[in-house]
Design a protein around this motif. Structure first.
Motif, PDB file in Angstrom:
ATOM      1  N   LYS A 193      55.590  38.571  37.668  1.00 22.66           N
ATOM      2  CA  LYS A 193      55.593  39.854  38.367  1.00 22.66           C
ATOM      3  C   LYS A 193      54.661  40.758  37.586  1.00 22.66           C
ATOM      4  O   LYS A 193      54.816  40.937  36.381  1.00 22.66           O
ATOM      5  N   THR A 207      54.200  38.055  42.189  1.00 23.22           N
ATOM      6  CA  THR A 207      54.427  39.323  42.872  1.00 23.22           C
ATOM      7  C   THR A 207      53.577  40.365  42.168  1.00 23.22           C
ATOM      8  O   THR A 207      53.593  40.438  40.938  1.00 23.22           O
ATOM      9  N   THR A 238      52.909  44.514  42.314  1.00 22.96           N
ATOM     10  CA  THR A 238      53.431  45.748  42.875  1.00 22.96           C
ATOM     11  C   THR A 238      52.735  46.940  42.238  1.00 22.96           C
ATOM     12  O   THR A 238      52.527  46.954  41.032  1.00 22.96           O
TER      13      THR A 238
END
Length: 143
Positions: A79, A107, A109
């Motif tokens: 992430k 991921t 973000t």
């Protein structure tokens, strides 16, 4: 049933003590690396450059993984948190170089981080020995 062996690793970050967390928790072969910033934990310095911060994130993560007999090749999930969308292309190009051939789940973000000086933070999940495992690559048809 035998209880798992759990290792809770501290890196020396003052926040690990203040906020009661571990840099890494290893439960048997599963390794969970906490969200890691690009700060050098020994000098407390942090570069304003986003790619240099990403480099330091990896140094911090690699050191933690090595302490429990693992390495980047064992990463199965990642992430990446980048507060400024304009930094995404350069940071992710560097991340792509570092994890080329490992190809973990990913991921990305764009969200605020715990400090305005942080340009990137990374959280990783590894499985000790995954880098030496036989890998079967598959693709789906997008047609």
């Amino acid at each position: 049933m035998t209880a798992p062996i759990i290792i809770k690793l501290k890196s020396g970050s003052i926040y690990e003590e203040k906020e009661s967390y571990s840099r890494l928790v290893c439960v048997d072969n599963w390794i969970l690396v906490s969200n890691t910033a690009g700060r050098n934990y020994r000098t407390r310095e942090i570069s304003p450059d986003p790619v240099e911060q990403a480099r330091q994130c990896f140094r911090n993560i690699e050191g933690a993984l090595a302490a429990v007999g693992s390495g980047l090749a064992d990463i199965v999930a990642s992430k990446i948190f980048i507060p400024n969308p304009d930094d995404v292309p350069t940071i992710m190009a560097f991340v792509g170089e570092k994890l080329r051939g490992i190809d973990p789940q990913r991921t990305v973000t764009c969200t605020p981080l715990g400090s305005k000086e942080f340009r990137v933070e990374m959280e990783m999940t590894a499985y000790r020995g995954a880098g030496a495992a036989k890998v079967e690559h598959k693709a789906i048809s997008l047609a």
